[in-house]
Scaffold this active site. Sequence first.
Site, mmCIF file in Angstrom:
data_model
loop_
_atom_site.group_PDB
_atom_site.id
_atom_site.type_symbol
_atom_site.label_atom_id
_atom_site.label_comp_id
_atom_site.label_asym_id
_atom_site.label_seq_id
_atom_site.Cartn_x
_atom_site.Cartn_y
_atom_site.Cartn_z
ATOM 1 N N ASP A 362 0.819 -1.213 0.000
ATOM 2 C CA ASP A 362 0.000 0.000 0.000
ATOM 3 C C ASP A 362 0.856 1.268 0.000
ATOM 4 O OD1 ASP A 362 -2.321 1.519 0.151
ATOM 5 O OD2 ASP A 362 -3.103 0.466 1.899
ATOM 6 N N GLU A 417 -14.120 1.424 0.557
ATOM 7 C CA GLU A 417 -13.464 1.804 1.807
ATOM 8 C C GLU A 417 -13.727 3.267 2.155
ATOM 9 O OE1 GLU A 417 -9.271 1.147 1.234
ATOM 10 O OE2 GLU A 417 -8.924 3.206 0.646
#
Length: 596
Positions: A362, A417
Site C-alpha cells: 500500500d 473503503e
Amino acid sequence: MMKYRLFLWLVMASLTMTATAQRLTSPNGKLTVEAKDGQWVIGYQGQQVLTMKAAEAATPLKGLKAKKVKADYTMIEGKRSHCTNEANEYRVGQMTLRLYNDGLAYRYEQPVKEQAAYVIPEGTKRWMMQWTDGAENFYPLMTTYKEKAQRSFSAVSKDADGNCVRWSFPALVELKDGVFALLTEANIEKGQSASSMYNEGEVYRVVQDEGENKANSPWRLVILGSLGDVVESTLVTDVSEPCKLEDTSWIKPGVVSWVYWAYNHGSDDYNIIKKYTDLAATLKLPYVLIDAEWDRMKDGKTVEDAVSYAKSKGVKPMIWYNSSVGWIDGAPTPKFRLNKPEDREKEFAWCEKIGVAGVKIDFFSGENQKNMDYCIDLLESAARHHLLVNFHGATVPRGWQRTYPNLLSTEGVYGAEWYNNVPTFTDKAACHNATLPFTRNVIGPMDYTPCAFSDSQHPHITSHAHELALTVLFESGLQHLADRPESFLAQPQTVQDFLGMLPAAWDETRFISGYPGESCVLARRSGNTWYVAGINGTDNEKTLSVPLDFVKGKYTVTMFADSGSKDDPWRIETIQKLPATVTCQPRGGFIFRMTR
C-alpha cells in the site's frame, strides 16, 4: 491478348493503389487513420470520429506497408481466459502504429519527447478523472474542459482560473452517438514512467511522469467502437509483454474476507482476525487478509499465530505491507521492510516459509519511474517466493497482469473503503458504480472491495441486490468482500452459498446493456455457469434491458433481486424463463446465476 494485358494492368494498378494509399486500416477495415492538415484523423465505420495531433502526422503515408501482428494467449485472471486480437502495424517516423479491430495503439521506438495529443471538442461527452497519485476519484460526466479542480484532492493540477488541467488514464469519450473511445496506456517496463494527460483547452496532451523512458515508450491506446467493444476489449493486455513466469500453477484467483471496512485497526487484534477467518471458512472463501498493523498485535499474539489459525481452518492468509515510498509519517506499519532488495527477499522468504499466500502492498507515491521500477521489483521478488500481489494506494493497471500474473488486483479506484472515511460517497456511489465498468475496470482488475449490506462510518443507500451485483460486475482476481462477519452470516443461506461459489476470474465477458452513470448489465461466464449482473445507477426506478440470446441450452436460473421491503429486502427465486427486462428500484440491482 489485349484483354489479358488490360486485366494484368488493372491488377497491377490495384496493387499499387493499395500500397500507396493515404489511409491506414485495421484488419477488418472498420478503423482508419488518415493524415490531414498535419494531423491524424481517426475514422470508425466510415465516419471521422477523433483528431490526433502528432509530429509523425506530417510523415507521408504513401508506401507504408502493413505488418501483420497477432495476439493469442491465456490469462489467469481477467474478463476472458483466452484472448485473441490482430492488427496491422505500420512504422511512421520514430513511431510504431498499430490498428487493431477494437482500437489504435502507438509507441515511440526511441527516447524522444512525445508530442501526441487528442482533440476533444467542447460539447463532447466525456467521463474523466482528475489526477491524483492514488487514482482515487470519481469519473463525472462532463461536456467541457472547464471543470473546477477539486479542493479535497491537493495533488490536482489547475490553471489560473481554477480549472483542472491534469487527467488520469483511463478516460472515456463519446465521440459520436454510440461511438466511444477509451484513452489509456499499457506495457510499462523497467526504466519507464507512466503518463497522464494535460489539457490546454480542447487539446489533451499525453505527458510522461518524472523519469526518462528507455529505448521505447509504453503503448498509448485508443480503444474504439461501441460501448460493448470498449467493455469487452483486452487491448491493454494484447499489447503487453507475455508472461515472464515459468510456473504459474500456484496462482489462484479467489474471494477474500477483509477486515478494514468495519474495523480500521482490526488487524492488530487476534480475536477479530479469527472472526474473519471463521467467516471465510464458513462461506468457503479461499483467502483472508490480515491488514495493516499486524506487527503490533495485542494480547501477546503475533501474526504467525493468526497465520497458523487461518491454515488450520483451511483458509489461505494474506498480509499487508506499507510500501514506504508514499505515506510514511503517521502511516500504519509495518514499514521499510521491502525497499532494499536484500530486505525484500528476506521478508518474502519468511512469508513463504510460514505459509502466507500473498501480500497487499500500500501507499505508493504516484506514477514516476521510481514507482514503476519498484512495482516491477516487488512483482518479480514476490513471484520467486510464490506470493500473490495486490497493489493498493497505487496507479491503475497497465498490462502487468499479463506479464506478471501473480498481480491479481490493483486498487487505483475510489472504492467502498471510502464509506469509512468521508460522507461524500453515500449519495454518489450508485452513479459511480454504474460508471466504473465503462472506465476503470475496462483496463484491468479493480480492488473496489464490494458488497456491504450494513453500514460503515458513513451509510450507503444502494440496495442489497445492487451490492451483491457488484461482486460480478466488478472484475478483480482477488475480490475482497467489505462487510463484517455478522452481516454476511445474517443473510439468507442462498446468498451465503452464492458468495462461496463466486468466481474471481472469468472465461468470457459480454456487455449486455447500459450507459455510463445510468446503468450497466454484464454477463460473465466461468466454465458452464453464467452470471448476469445489473445495477441501476440512478435515484429513480429504472427498467434494464437484458437480451441473452447468445446463451444457448437449458439452465437452472436463480434470481437475486430487491423486494422493496426494508424488513425483508431480498427477492430470491428460481425462474423458468429469462426475462427480456428487469425493473430495478432506485439504486437497485439484480443477478441471474445460470447453471446447467
